[in-house]
Design an enzyme around this catalytic site. Structure first.
Site, PDB file in Angstrom:
ATOM      1  N   HIS A 116      -0.045  -0.292  -9.883  1.00 63.62           N
ATOM      2  CA  HIS A 116      -0.882  -1.065  -8.951  1.00 63.62           C
ATOM      3  C   HIS A 116      -1.556  -2.234  -9.686  1.00 63.62           C
ATOM      4  O   HIS A 116      -2.771  -2.333  -9.762  1.00 63.62           O
ATOM      5  CB  HIS A 116      -1.940  -0.180  -8.287  1.00 63.62           C
ATOM      6  CG  HIS A 116      -2.450  -0.766  -7.002  1.00 63.62           C
ATOM      7  ND1 HIS A 116      -3.007   0.002  -5.993  1.00 63.62           N
ATOM      8  CD2 HIS A 116      -2.500  -2.059  -6.549  1.00 63.62           C
ATOM      9  CE1 HIS A 116      -3.369  -0.778  -4.996  1.00 63.62           C
ATOM     10  NE2 HIS A 116      -3.072  -2.037  -5.309  1.00 63.62           N
ATOM     11  N   ARG A 144       0.834  -1.192   0.000  1.00 63.42           N
ATOM     12  CA  ARG A 144       0.000   0.000   0.000  1.00 63.42           C
ATOM     13  C   ARG A 144       0.874   1.250   0.000  1.00 63.42           C
ATOM     14  O   ARG A 144       1.872   1.327   0.722  1.00 63.42           O
ATOM     15  CB  ARG A 144      -0.928   0.022   1.220  1.00 63.42           C
ATOM     16  CG  ARG A 144      -2.076  -0.982   1.147  1.00 63.42           C
ATOM     17  CD  ARG A 144      -3.070  -0.588   0.064  1.00 63.42           C
ATOM     18  NE  ARG A 144      -4.237  -1.463   0.004  1.00 63.42           N
ATOM     19  CZ  ARG A 144      -4.345  -2.518  -0.783  1.00 63.42           C
ATOM     20  NH1 ARG A 144      -3.329  -2.860  -1.569  1.00 63.42           N
ATOM     21  NH2 ARG A 144      -5.444  -3.234  -0.799  1.00 63.42           N
ATOM     22  N   GLU A 199      -2.557   7.595  -5.809  1.00 61.25           N
ATOM     23  CA  GLU A 199      -2.949   6.846  -7.013  1.00 61.25           C
ATOM     24  C   GLU A 199      -4.246   7.411  -7.576  1.00 61.25           C
ATOM     25  O   GLU A 199      -5.156   7.746  -6.811  1.00 61.25           O
ATOM     26  CB  GLU A 199      -3.135   5.367  -6.661  1.00 61.25           C
ATOM     27  CG  GLU A 199      -1.856   4.698  -6.203  1.00 61.25           C
ATOM     28  CD  GLU A 199      -2.060   3.236  -5.823  1.00 61.25           C
ATOM     29  OE1 GLU A 199      -3.109   2.653  -6.171  1.00 61.25           O
ATOM     30  OE2 GLU A 199      -1.165   2.681  -5.173  1.00 61.25           O
TER      31      GLU A 199
END
Length: 324
Positions: free
Chosen positions: A289, A242, A271
């Site tokens: 990601h 994360r 993000e």
């Protein structure tokens, strides 16, 4: 919930096999062309009287949003293992069940961590940039040298399913593996790694460190300047967990100064808009990601979410319930 064709909405288009099953077993609108945000998903659920909402991080549900979940919704099935986009307590206070998709992501996320580890250690971003510019010259014997990972010590922070899978893979590269976890695992789950109780004691021993912690208020910014300064100079840093785990100012400083030789990231704080300073660093290899982004894994994730929806519709226990 009726056992016949539950009403369902989803925040994103899912792999073809999952979409086929939705058409066959559920009453649902067509998949969205682009991911729906929270408000758009709630509106669609309200219009269709949906009983199940399949969500991802695109449609985060915090405490305020949980109060606005349409009354028809009985299950929120997140197509993820992580829950940091959901306020579990607030959602469950509404009497709404939650499921997630653990286990099926483990191998692909561990593979991604190893990809990031290898690309950072072997300067893949710099090599690729050179080739794309046309290459055009021979490299000297001492130029653009990376780190050999064989024989190095890897520190894993967070030894859950994915951390254990990374440890298995690292052994195949002849690495010594240490891990830091709240508690020591049973010997059969340690995958040949050695538990180090205190993070401060582990970091100076690691030429490479990889994060595998959930994102939470407790872990927010755990990787800061002090953390990075405890690593040996020229270490490699990997984060496929994360983005909020990392203080990015400290990471940028460490990459610029040479405290870190390189970093491999699949996540970042903002993000999908990474800090431009990160993207300008030649010794950073970054992916958007996509740790679970294989046909096999994304299909299994979607199918598990639908299995939970079917169980809820049939009055059976959820396969992977989220308690909280």
């Amino acid at each position: 919930m009726s056992a016949s064709r539950p009403r369902l909405v989803r925040s994103v288009r899912l792999p073809a096999a999952v979409e086929d099953r939705i058409r066959e077993e559920f009453t649902a609108p067509p998949p969205p062309h682009t991911p729906l945000d929270t408000q758009a998903l709630f509106q669609l659920a309200e219009e269709t009287k949906a009983q199940v909402m399949l969500v991802t991080h695109h449609a985060a549900i915090n405490a305020a949003a949980a109060a606005r979940i349409p009354a028809s919704v009985q299950l929120i099935a997140t197509v993820s293992v992580g829950l940091d986009h959901l306020d579990v307590k607030a959602i469950r206070a509404r009497g709404i069940a939650i499921s997630n998709t653990p286990d099926v992501l483990t191998d692909c996320n561990a593979d991604m961590a190893m990809l990031l580890l290898l690309t950072a250690a072997r300067r893949a971003a710099e090599y690729t940039a050179l080739v794309r510019k046309g290459w055009g010259r021979d490299l000297a014997m001492d130029e653009m040298l990376g780190m050999r990972v064989t024989g190095k010590t890897l520190g894993i922070i967070g030894m859950g399913r994915i951390g254990q899978a990374v440890a298995r893979r690292a052994r195949g590269f002849g690495m010594t593996v240490l891990y830091n976890n709240r508690r020591r695992l049973s010997s059969e789950n340690e995958e040949g790694a050695t538990w180090v109780e205190k993070l401060d004691d582990m970091l100076p021993r690691c030429q490479i460190v990889s994060l595998h912690l959930p994102g939470s208020d407790e872990t927010d910014g755990i990787v800061d300047a002090a953390f990075l300064s405890r690593l040996p100079k020229g270490a490699i840093f990997v984060n496929a967990a994360r983005g909020r785990l990392v203080n990015e100012d400290a990471l940028i400083d460490a990459l610029r100064s040479g405290q870190l030789a390189g970093a491999g990231l699949d996540v970042c704080r903002n993000e999908p808009h990474p800090d431009p300073r990160l993207l300008a660093l030649p010794n950073l290899f970054m992916t958007p990601h996509v740790g679970s982004a294989t046909v096999e894994t994304r299909t299994e994730m979607g199918m598990l979410a639908l299995d939970n929806a079917t169980a809820q519709a049939s009055g059976k226990p959820l396969l992977t319930p989220v308690e909280g």
